[in-house]
Design an enzyme around this catalytic site. Structure first.
Site, PDB file in Angstrom:
ATOM      1  NE  ARG A  54     -16.687  41.251 -22.401  1.00 26.96           N
ATOM      2  CZ  ARG A  54     -16.234  40.718 -21.245  1.00 26.96           C
ATOM      3  NH1 ARG A  54     -14.966  40.805 -20.930  1.00 26.96           N
ATOM      4  NH2 ARG A  54     -17.061  40.114 -20.411  1.00 26.96           N
TER       5      ARG A  54
ATOM      6  CE1 TYR B 249     -16.166  61.194 -39.060  1.00 28.53           C
ATOM      7  CE2 TYR B 249     -15.285  59.871 -37.263  1.00 28.53           C
ATOM      8  CZ  TYR B 249     -16.357  60.306 -38.028  1.00 28.53           C
ATOM      9  OH  TYR B 249     -17.606  59.832 -37.750  1.00 28.53           O
TER      10      TYR B 249
ATOM     11  CG  ASP C  24      -7.598  57.341 -39.235  1.00 29.58           C
ATOM     12  OD1 ASP C  24      -7.738  56.541 -40.179  1.00 29.58           O
ATOM     13  OD2 ASP C  24      -8.549  57.879 -38.634  1.00 29.58           O
TER      14      ASP C  24
ATOM     15  CE  LYS D 236     -15.624  55.475 -42.500  1.00 30.90           C
ATOM     16  NZ  LYS D 236     -17.005  55.868 -42.292  1.00 30.90           N
TER      17      LYS D 236
HETATM   18  C1  LIG Z   1     -10.522  59.009 -41.131  1.00 26.64           C
HETATM   19  C2  LIG Z   1     -11.556  58.369 -40.257  1.00 26.64           C
HETATM   20  N1  LIG Z   1     -11.182  57.801 -39.090  1.00 26.64           N
HETATM   21  C3  LIG Z   1     -12.079  57.219 -38.267  1.00 26.64           C
HETATM   22  C4  LIG Z   1     -13.420  57.184 -38.580  1.00 26.64           C
HETATM   23  C5  LIG Z   1     -14.406  56.536 -37.635  1.00 26.64           C
HETATM   24  O1  LIG Z   1     -14.781  55.294 -38.109  1.00 26.64           O
HETATM   25  P1  LIG Z   1     -16.195  54.592 -37.757  1.00 26.64           P
HETATM   26  O2  LIG Z   1     -17.254  55.396 -38.422  1.00 26.64           O
HETATM   27  O3  LIG Z   1     -16.019  53.217 -38.304  1.00 26.64           O
HETATM   28  O4  LIG Z   1     -16.323  54.606 -36.271  1.00 26.64           O
HETATM   29  C6  LIG Z   1     -13.852  57.736 -39.782  1.00 26.64           C
HETATM   30  C7  LIG Z   1     -15.284  57.710 -40.134  1.00 26.64           C
HETATM   31  O5  LIG Z   1     -15.731  58.364 -41.067  1.00 26.64           O
HETATM   32  C8  LIG Z   1     -12.900  58.353 -40.635  1.00 26.64           C
HETATM   33  O6  LIG Z   1     -13.263  58.922 -41.807  1.00 26.64           O
END
Ligand SMILES: Cc1ncc(COP(=O)(O)O)c(C=O)c1O
Length: 379
Positions: free
Chosen positions: A46, A98, A170, A195
């Site tokens: 961890r 998101y 992000d 992604k």
């Molecule tokens: C722009 C963006 N940030 C964060 C996330 C969250 O990621 P995760 O699905 O890996 O938790 C997503 C998921 O679609 C996203 O599109």
């Protein structure tokens, strides 16, 4: 080292024990200690794991940061960003993000007494006037999911830093191949490695990349204390994905542009958002701060029924959430990625019932366009 070289080599040097050219997957929860309070660098997975270390090193190098931190998902990474804030602290967040980010902030983080304020980051005066003495963080998503609205990262960083506020970005939609927020002034970069970084839709993951010793300490504390870390095997999958990131992004980009240009000729689309098109209101900003336009785009078919007919008719594009994998995906934002928002919240940011988001993969672009053409006939 240039970017494509970094992608293959950063953090991915041969295993010193065996010479293996791939980073071994250290499936060990615990490590034998060398004495009381002494170890060979790891004691419990961890807190740290050799496979995770290598991924974290690669991520820091790709984003130009000083420390990388891998989490169990993108959401776990965003949670770690705000986990050490206190009641009374204020966070400013892009107003169309998101849906999972909004769900986390609205349904969990707000209950800790942390104030979350959504601001249209396209309006720099609004960003400046939202900052107050308790503001600790400005969190930007650019381009936003799914509306592809951009934020001028350098401009927001200028405003924030003048007031002693940190900025996190992000960078999921662009990947480190197409956008470098730290070079534009950001303090922290966040990714859903699920992604483009992983790129093969076979594992969830998230990351924070920091630029200060204080980030390293803080994000590591959250990893160790809260435990939302990425497993060694999934670290390996991201390491493997990263090696082909520059190559994949070239094809994503070529296909994204071709699909957007085709869609721009289609009369059934009410609105098409792709920053690479001159018709995108922030095309000039995309040219300035990105190294390409990527392969994410969205368009409006007018009604939920029309979007449903389209999603029922696509054959190569899979009707599925997520993005950034080698395969092309199409999704209905209102009922998938943004289902956590109320109808009024979705309407306020422009996520309509007819909105469809595409993640254009790396297949042959002519096949993709043919698929879209036949599906649009069904609308
Ligand atoms: C722009 C963006 N940030 C964060 C996330 C969250 O990621 P995760 O699905 O890996 O938790 C997503 C998921 O679609 C996203 O599109």
């Amino acid at each position: 080292m240039k970017y494509a070289t970094l992608a293959v080599h950063a953090g991915q040097h041969p295993d010193p024990l065996t010479g293996a050219v791939n980073v071994p997957v250290y499936l060990s929860s615990t490590f034998e200690l060398t004495g009381i309070g002494t170890d060979k660098g790891w004691d419990y997975s961890r807190a740290g794991n050799p496979t995770r270390d290598r991924l974290e090193e690669a991520l820091a190098a790709l984003e130009g940061g000083t420390s990388g931190h891998a989490f169990a998902s993108g959401m776990a990474a965003i949670y770690a960003l705000v986990a050490t804030l206190h009641a009374g602290d204020h966070v400013i967040c892009s107003h169309n993000v998101y849906g999972g980010t909004a769900r986390l902030f609205n349904l969990i983080v707000r209950h800790y007494g942390i104030e979350i304020q959504y601001v249209d980051m396209g309006n720099l005066d609004a960003v400046a006037s939202a900052i107050k003495p308790s503001t600790r963080l400005i969190h930007i998503e650019t381009p936003t999911n799914p509306l592809m609205a951009l934020t001028d990262i350098a401009a927001v960083c200028g405003i924030a830093h003048a007031r002693g506020v940190e900025v996190s970005v992000d960078n999921t939609f662009m990947s480190p191949a197409l956008q470098s927020p730290i070079a534009l002034g950001a303090d922290v970069v966040m990714h859903s490695t699920t992604k483009f970084l992983n790129g093969h839709s076979d594992g969830l993951g998230g990351a924070l990349i920091g630029t200060k010793p204080e980030h390293k300490e803080r994000f590591w504390l959250v990893q160790k204390a809260a435990g939302g870390i990425l497993s060694p095997f999934e670290c390996f999958l991201v390491l493997r994905g990263i090696k082909t990131l520059p190559l994949r992004m070239k094809q994503h980009e070529e296909n994204g542009r071709a699909v957007a240009e085709f869609l721009a000729t289609q009369p059934k689309l009410k609105r098409l958002a792709y920053p690479g098109l001159k018709s995108h209101p922030q095309h000039a900003l995309a040219v300035k701060q990105q190294r390409g336009f990527g392969s994410m785009l969205s368009f409006d078919l007018g009604t939920r029924e029309a979007a449903g007919r389209f999603l029922g008719a696509v054959k190569l594009f899979l009707n599925a959430e997520s993005l950034g994998g080698v395969e092309s995906l199409a999704s209905h934002s209102a009922t998938t990625t943004h289902a956590a928002l109320s109808d009024a919240e979705r309407e306020a940011v422009g996520i309509t019932e007819g909105l469809v988001r595409l993640s254009v993969g790396i297949e042959d672009k002519e096949d993709l366009i043919a698929d879209l053409e036949q599906a649009l006939k069904a609308v």
